[in-house]
Design a protein around this motif. Structure first.
Motif, PDB file in Angstrom:
ATOM      1  N   TRP A  65       0.856  -1.196   0.000  1.00  8.52           N
ATOM      2  CA  TRP A  65       0.000   0.000   0.000  1.00  8.52           C
ATOM      3  C   TRP A  65       0.892   1.246   0.000  1.00  8.52           C
ATOM      4  O   TRP A  65       1.758   1.371   0.843  1.00  8.52           O
ATOM      5  N   SER A  68      -0.651   7.174  -3.842  1.00  9.91           N
ATOM      6  CA  SER A  68      -0.504   7.376  -5.293  1.00  9.91           C
ATOM      7  C   SER A  68      -0.227   8.845  -5.580  1.00  9.91           C
ATOM      8  O   SER A  68      -0.285   9.684  -4.679  1.00  9.91           O
ATOM      9  N   ARG A  72      -4.087   9.488  -2.851  1.00 12.68           N
ATOM     10  CA  ARG A  72      -4.885   8.507  -2.123  1.00 12.68           C
ATOM     11  C   ARG A  72      -4.098   7.215  -1.944  1.00 12.68           C
ATOM     12  O   ARG A  72      -3.158   6.940  -2.687  1.00 12.68           O
ATOM     13  N   ARG A  73      -4.543   6.428  -0.967  1.00 12.97           N
ATOM     14  CA  ARG A  73      -3.869   5.160  -0.746  1.00 12.97           C
ATOM     15  C   ARG A  73      -4.242   4.175  -1.851  1.00 12.97           C
ATOM     16  O   ARG A  73      -5.414   4.000  -2.168  1.00 12.97           O
ATOM     17  N   ALA A  74      -3.229   3.594  -2.461  1.00 15.52           N
ATOM     18  CA  ALA A  74      -3.515   2.591  -3.493  1.00 15.52           C
ATOM     19  C   ALA A  74      -2.544   1.438  -3.331  1.00 15.52           C
ATOM     20  O   ALA A  74      -1.459   1.588  -2.772  1.00 15.52           O
ATOM     21  N   ARG A  75      -2.957   0.298  -3.860  1.00 14.60           N
ATOM     22  CA  ARG A  75      -2.105  -0.885  -3.744  1.00 14.60           C
ATOM     23  C   ARG A  75      -1.212  -0.939  -4.967  1.00 14.60           C
ATOM     24  O   ARG A  75      -1.694  -0.959  -6.102  1.00 14.60           O
TER      25      ARG A  75
ATOM     26  N   GLU B  23      -9.256  -1.267  -2.789  1.00 12.45           N
ATOM     27  CA  GLU B  23      -8.592  -1.148  -4.080  1.00 12.45           C
ATOM     28  C   GLU B  23      -9.579  -0.732  -5.158  1.00 12.45           C
ATOM     29  O   GLU B  23      -9.284   0.115  -6.010  1.00 12.45           O
ATOM     30  N   TYR B  26     -10.589   2.864  -4.929  1.00 10.47           N
ATOM     31  CA  TYR B  26      -9.563   3.701  -5.555  1.00 10.47           C
ATOM     32  C   TYR B  26      -9.741   3.698  -7.066  1.00 10.47           C
ATOM     33  O   TYR B  26      -9.709   4.745  -7.719  1.00 10.47           O
TER      34      TYR B  26
END
Lengths: 108, 905
Positions: A65, A68, A72-75, B23, B26
Motif C-alpha cells: 500500500w 498514489s 490517495r492510498r492505493a495498492r 482497491e 480507488y
C-alpha cells in the motif's frame, strides 16, 4: 468462478509486461493496457484484481500500500525476480505461438 | 492448491475482501477523476458484490462448504446406525485412551525435559579418571559412580568448597549450580510428630540459574550458604499447599528438621519437583546447612564441608556463544588445580577431570529396567490399537457393503469417486475425533490410576502427568493414524467396486462374496491378540518365577522395624544401650518369636560392598574380589532361618567393637578358600594386608541385594563393629502371628524406650520384595489387562464376521436344510470357516509373539522367549475364546428355519 473473457489467457503476460517498467497500481495497469492497445484490449476489472491477487500469491508480484500521485492510498504491484523470469518465458512462448498461428493462417 | 493454503485463505478472506474493496474504491475514484461518469464506470465494471463473490469462489469457501455438507451427511449416516457408531467410538476411545495413558507415563518418565528455563542448555558435569579411584583426594563419595575401580571411572559429585570456588568462576558457562542427592529427613510441623520428607541441599544460585524463581518469598543468597548461618529452607508448592494451606504468612511458621529449628524463606513455583524426574523434593536448604541438619554429618568430622567428602552434584548452563568443549575445558582445568593439593604426588591417571553429559532431563534418570518396561508397555498397547483399528475397519466395512448400492447410484449419477471417498474419510475423521476426545479423558484416568499404583508402592514423588501439548499432540497423531488405518478399508473396497458390478447385483445377495478384506482383518486381530497374550503370559510367568524363587530363608511372618536414634541427638556411645533396650521390648510383644538387629534389610534395595584381602592371594579391587557385607546382631541367622553349615553363629559375646569374628556364606568360602576349611581363616578388607577378621561360621547362601542377579559372596560382621552414625537401625522380627497385628505393639515398644526417637518404617519382608518387583508386577498386570482387552476385541471381531456371514447366507443355509442338511452339517459349515480364520490368525501371531518375546529377553527371569508352556497356555485361552465366539453365530445358523429363510427371498 472467474468470468471468462477473451483476455483470460493473455492477461497475466500483459500485467507482467506493464509492471516491467516499474511498480504501479491496478487502475494504472488497466489504463496502460487499454491505451497502449489503442482501446482494442479492454481489461475487465473483475478479472484484473483477482488475477493480481492470484499472481501476488504465487509469488510473481509483490504488493504494497502506497500513496498514489493522486494522494490517495492505493495498492502498488511490483515484479519479483520470479515474475521477471515468467515474463521472459511467456513472451517467448507467445511469440512462437503467434508466429505459428500466423503461419497457419497464411498458408492454409 | 494444498489444503493448508486453502484453509489459510479462508481464515484471512475477510481481510482479503476488505483490501479488494479499498482497491476497487480507488479504481472507481480514479475513473471518476479521469472524466468518466462514476455510474458508467460501475456499469462497465459490474456489481462489486458480485466481484467479491468471484474472489471468494476462488478461495476455500466453496471447498469448505461442501466439506461441511459431507460432514452433515456423515452425521446423519452415523445417527442412523447408533449402536454401530457407539461401538466404533467406544472401541476407538479404549484403544486411543490406553495408548495416550501409557504414552503420558513414557513421556513424563523418559522424554519430557525438566520444567525449567531453556532445559536444552543444561549440562550435567561429572568427573572421570583413567585409573580408578582418585586416591586419597576422596574418602567419601555419594551419588553415582560408573566404571571399574581400577580402570576408567566416572563419579557424579565433588566437594562443596571446590564447587563454590568453581561456581565463583564459571568461565565458559553462564552459571554452575550445585546440589545434593535428595534424602529423607524428619520434619515436625509445630508440635506434631515428625514425618518423612525429601530434602535437597542446593547452591545459592540454584533457583535463579534454573529460571524457577520462588512463587513466594526469596531464593537463597550467597550469605545463606555459609557454615554457622541459622539453617533456612525453601519449601515446595505442594508442601506449602498441603501443610500450610497455601497461606501467605508461612514465613513465621515453626518447623523442625531432624530436631533442628529452621526458618522458611520461600516457596518454590508450582510444578517444580527438583532435578530428578520421578522424585519430588519438598524442602530445599543451602549446601552449608547440611552441617547443621544432618545427624550423620554432625557426628562425623570427616564429612560435611571436608574436601575429601564428595557429595555435591554439578550442573552447568551453557552460554549460547561458547562451545561445550571450550567451556568444560576451562572449568576442568580450574577443577584440577582446586582438587589436587599443592605439592601432592598423585598418579596422573588418578587425577579427575570434568566432563559434560546431557542435563535437560536432570540427573539420575529412571533406571533402564523401568525405561524398558515402559517401552514394552507402549509396544503392547500399540498392538491393541491395531486390533481396535481392525475391528473398527470391519464394522465400517460391513456398513460400507450395505451402502455399496447407494455409492454405486451416486457414481452412476456422476458424482466423482473422489467425492465419495472423501465422504467416507469425513465420516472416519468424525469417528476418530469423537474417539480421540473420549480417549483423552480415559487416558488421564488410566494414567493416574497406574501412577497411584506405582507411587503407593514406591513412596516416590511421582511424575508430572497433567495433559499438555505433548500428550494432546500424541493423541491427535494416533487418532489420525487410526483414521488412515480403518478409514482406508472401506475406501479401498469402494475403489474396487465398479459401478456396474454393484448396480447389477441383486438386492441383498450381492454381498455374499468372499469378504476377503474382513477376513484378513479378523485374522490380523487374532494374530495380534495371540502376540499380546503370549507377551502377557511370559511376563506373568517371569513374575511368578521371581516371586516364588528360593531366597535362602522363610520370607513369611518377617517384619522389619527401622528407627533413627541419631536424629534424636544420640551420641555413638549411647546407641548400643538403646539398641539393647528396644530389642528387649520388641521381644516382649505378644506373638513375637525372635528379634535380631541387622544393618541392611535383605532385598530392600540397599546393600554394601567391600573388597577382601586374603593373605597369600593377590589383592585386586575388581568385581571378582568384591563381596557384599552386612552387619548383624547375635540371633540374626536364627531369626531369618538361614541354616548354619559349619562352625557357629554369632553369640552375644561377639558384640564388642574389638571382635574379629565374621561369618561368611558358602559362595564366599568356595571362592576365597577353595578346597580348604574356611573356619578359622584370617583375612582383611581393603588394600592393606591384615588379619583383622577370622571366620567362625559358614551359612547357606541367601538373597541380599537382588533377586535377578546371580548370588554374590557375602560376609557378615557383628553389628557392634560397624555402627554407622546417622543411618537407620533395623530390627527384624519373626512373628508367630500375622505381621499386620504387630505394628501397634511395635510403636508402643519404641515409644516406651524413647518417644523422641522416630520410627521411620515398619515393613514386612514380602512388602520389601513386592517393592523390589514393582516394575515386573506393573508389567505383568498391565500386559494381562491388555491381553484380556485384545481377546475381547478379537472375539467381538470374530463374532461380528461370522454373524455377518450367517446373516448373508441365511438363504443358502435354508436351501441346504430344505435339501436335507442336518443342524450339525450347518454348524460344521460355520465351524470350518472359524477354524480357518483362527488357524490363519495363529500362524500369523506365533512369529509376532516370538519377536516380542525376543524383545522381552532381558526382562524375563529364568524364562526363554520361546517358552512352550506359555505358548500352549495362550493358545488354549485363545482357543476357548474363539470357540465361544464361534458357538454364538453357529447356534444361530443351526436354528434357521428353512421355510422362513426361503420365504424371505
Amino acid at each position: 468462478m472467474p468470468k471468462a473473457d477473451h483476455l483470460q489467457g493473455s492477461l497475466e503476460i500483459l500485467v507482467l509486461k506493464v509492471l516491467r517498467r516499474g511498480p504501479n497500481n491496478g487502475y494504472a495497469i488497466a489504463t496502460c493496457i487499454e491505451q497502449t492497445s489503442d482501446e482494442v484490449l479492454r481489461v475487465e476489472e473483475g478479472s484484473l484484481y483477482p488475477a493480481l491477487h492470484r499472481m501476488t500469491e504465487s509469488g510473481l508480484l509483490k504488493a504494497e500500500w502506497r500513496n498514489s500521485e493522486a494522494g490517495r492510498r492505493a495498492r502498488y504491484y511490483e515484479l519479483t525476480a520470479k515474475g521477471r523470469k515468467r515474463l521472459e518465458e511467456e513472451e517467448k512462448r507467445w511469440h512462437s505461438v503467434t508466429a505459428a498461428v500466423a503461419k497457419v493462417l497464411r498458408t492454409v | 492448491m494444498s489444503l493448508w493454503s486453502r484453509l489459510f485463505r479462508t481464515f484471512r478472506s475477510e481481510r482479503h475482501i476488505e483490501e479488494i474493496e479499498e482497491e476497487l474504491q480507488y479504481h472507481l475514484a480514479m475513473k471518476a477523476q479521469d472524466g468518466l461518469d462514476p455510474r458508467a464506470a460501475r456499469v462497465r465494471f459490474g456489481n462489486p458484490s458480485r466481484l467479491k463473490e468471484d474472489t471468494r469462489a476462488q478461495g476455500a469457501l466453496v471447498w469448505l462448504e461442501s466439506l461441511l455438507r459431507d460432514a452433515r451427511y456423515g452425521f446423519r449416516q452415523l445417527r442412523r446406525t447408533p449402536i454401530l457408531t457407539l461401538a466404533v467410538v467406544l472401541s476407538l476411545a479404549l484403544g486411543i485412551g490406553a495408548n495416550s495413558a501409557i504414552f503420558s507415563l513414557v513421556d513424563a518418565a523418559l522424554l519430557k525435559p525438566l520444567p525449567v528455563k531453556d532445559p536444552q542448555a543444561l549440562r550435567l558435569l561429572e568427573w572421570s579418571t583413567n585409573q580408578g579411584w582418585p586416591g586419597d583426594l576422596c574418602l567419601w563419595l555419594t551419588g553415582d559412580t560408573t566404571g571399574s575401580p581400577t580402570g576408567p571411572l566416572r563419579g557424579s559429585s565433588i566437594a562443596p568448597r571446590v564447587y563454590r570456588r568453581l561456581a565463583a568462576h564459571p568461565q565458559g558457562f553462564a552459571s554452575l549450580i550445585g546440589f545434593s542427592d535428595p534424602g529423607m529427613v524428619g520434619v515436625a510441623f509445630g508440635s506434631r510428630p515428625a514425618e518423612q520428607f525429601q530434602l535437597e541441599y542446593v547452591s545459592a544460585n540454584f533457583f535463579e540459574s534454573l529460571g524457577v524463581p520462588p512463587r513466594l518469598g526469596r531464593a537463597f543468597s550467597a550469605e545463606d550458604d555459609r557454615v554457622g548461618q541459622p539453617p533456612l529452607v525453601l519449601i515446595s508448592d505442594r508442601l506449602w499447599r498441603s501443610r500450610f494451606g497455601g497461606r501467605e504468612d508461612v514465613f513465621g511458621q515453626r518447623l523442625r528438621i531432624n530436631n533442628v529449628p529452621v526458618q522458611i524463606v520461600g516457596v518454590a513455583p508450582p510444578g517444580f519437583f527438583g532435578l530428578r524426574i520421578g522424585d519430588w523434593v519438598d524442602l530445599y536448604a543451602p549446601l552449608a546447612a547440611q552441617v547443621a541438619l544432618s545427624p550423620r554429618v554432625k557426628l562425623d568430622k570427616s564429612l560435611g564441608e571436608a574436601d575429601t567428602y564428595w557429595w555435591v552434584r554439578l550442573m552447568g548452563r551453557l552460554k549460547p556463544d561458547i562451545s561445550e568443549q571450550h567451556a568444560i575445558g576451562q572449568v576442568s582445568a580450574l577443577f584440577r588445580n582446586l582438587v589436587v593439593p599443592e605439592g601432592a604426588t598423585i598418579p596422573p591417571g588418578k587425577i579427575p577431570k570434568l566432563i559434560t553429559g546431557p542435563g535437560s532431563r536432570g540427573f539420575d534418570p529412571i533406571g533402564t529396567d523401568k525405561a524398558q518396561a515402559l517401552w514394552i508397555l507402549l509396544l503392547l498397547v500399540g498392538l491393541i490399537l491395531l486390533i481396535v483399528c481392525a475391528n473398527v475397519a470391519n464394522l465400517l466395512l460391513s456398513r460400507a457393503v450395505v451402502r455399496r448400492r447407494e455409492s454405486a447410484v451416486c457414481l452412476a449419477l456422476g458424482a466423482g469417486s473422489f467425492r465419495l471417498l472423501r465422504q467416507y474419510l469425513v465420516e472416519s475423521i468424525t469417528l476418530a475425533v469423537a474417539g480421540g476426545v473420549l480417549g483423552l479423558f480415559l487416558s488421564h484416568v488410566l494414567a493416574e490410576a497406574i501412577h497411584s499404583f506405582i507411587r503407593a508402592d514406591l513412596n516416590i514423588g511421582g511424575f508430572d502427568l497433567h495433559i499438555d501439548v505433548r500428550i494432546l499432540g500424541y493423541t491427535a497423531l494416533i487418532s489420525l493414524l487410526t483414521v488412515l488405518l480403518f478409514g482406508l478399508a472401506p475406501a479401498w473396497q469402494l475403489a474396487r467396486a465398479g459401478v456396474n458390478d454393484a448396480l447389477k447385483a441383486h438386492g441383498r445377495t450381492f454381498a455374499v462374496g468372499r469378504l476377503r478384506l474382513p477376513r484378513v482383518l479378523v485374522v490380523l486381530q487374532i494374530g495380534l491378540s495371540l502376540t499380546v497374550l503370549i507377551a502377557a503370559g511370559l511376563l506373568g510367568r517371569s513374575l511368578t518365577n521371581l516371586e516364588t524363587m528360593d531366597i535362602g530363608f522363610d520370607r513369611s511372618n518377617l517384619i522389619y522395624v527401622s528407627v533413627n536414634p541419631w536424629s534424636a541427638g544420640y551420641k555413638p556411645e549411647q546407641v548400643p544401650q538403646y539398641i539393647d533396650r528396644l530389642r528387649e521390648r520388641l521381644a516382649a510383644i505378644p506373638g513375637v518369636l525372635k528379634v535380631a538387629g541387622i544393618q541392611e534389610r535383605p532385598l530392600s534395595g540397599g546393600s554394601n560392598m567391600t573388597t577382601v584381602n586374603i593373605p597369600g592371594q593377590p589383592y585386586r579391587e575388581d568385581d571378582a574380589h568384591g563381596v557384599l557385607i552386612n552387619s548383624v546382631s547375635d540371633g540374626l541367622f536364627e531369626t531369618l532361618g538361614i541354616p548354619l553349615l559349619a562352625g557357629r553363629t554369632f553369640r552375644p559375646g561377639d558384640m564388642v567393637s574389638k571382635s574379629d569374628a565374621v561369618i561368611v556364606d558358602e559362595l564366599f568360602a568356595r571362592r576365597f578358600f577353595p578346597r580348604q576349611n574356611p573356619l578359622g581363616q584370617q583375612f582383611g578388607t581393603g588394600p592393606k594386608t591384615t588379619e583383622r577378621y577370622r571366620i567362625v561360621g559358614v551359612v547357606r547362601n541367601s538373597r541380599y541385594s537382588s533377586l535377578r542377579e546371580a548370588p554374590h559372596p557375602t560376609m557378615y560382621f557383628p553389628s557392634s563393629t560397624q555402627l554407622w552414625p546417622g543411618f537407620n537401625l533395623n530390627f527384624v522380627i519373626r512373628s508367630g502371628i500375622p505381621t499386620r497385628q504387630l505394628a501397634g505393639g511395635i510403636r508402643r515398644a519404641a515409644a516406651a524406650v524413647d518417644p523422641s526417637v522416630p520410627v521411620i518404617e515398619i515393613k514386612t519382608q514380602t512388602a520389601l520384595i513386592d517393592h523390589l518387583l514393582l516394575t515386573d508386577r506393573l508389567l505383568s498386570i498391565l500386559s494381562s489387562a491388555f491381553g484380556i482387552l485384545a481377546l475381547v476385541l478379537s472375539a467381538i471381531g470374530l463374532i461380528g464376521l461370522l454373524a455377518y456371514v450367517v446373516a448373508r447366507r441365511t438363504n443358502e443355509i435354508g436351501i441346504r436344510m430344505a435339501l436335507g442338511a442336518s443342524q450339525s452339517n450347518v454348524v460344521h459349515l460355520i465351524l470350518k470357516d472359524s477354524l480357518w480364520l483362527v488357524g490363519a490368525g495363529i500362524a500369523a501371531g506365533l512369529p509376532g509373539a516370538y519377536l516380542v518375546g525376543r524383545l522381552l529377553k532381558h526382562t524375563l527371569f529364568h524364562l526363554q522367549p520361546a517358552d512352550p508352556l506359555t505358548a500352549v497356555l495362550s493358545l488354549g485361552i485363545l482357543g476357548v475364546v474363539a470357540a465361544l465366539a464361534t458357538w454364538l453365530p453357529a447356534r444361530r445358523a443351526a436354528r434357521i428355519d428353512p421355510m422362513t429363510a426361503l420365504r424371505e427371498e
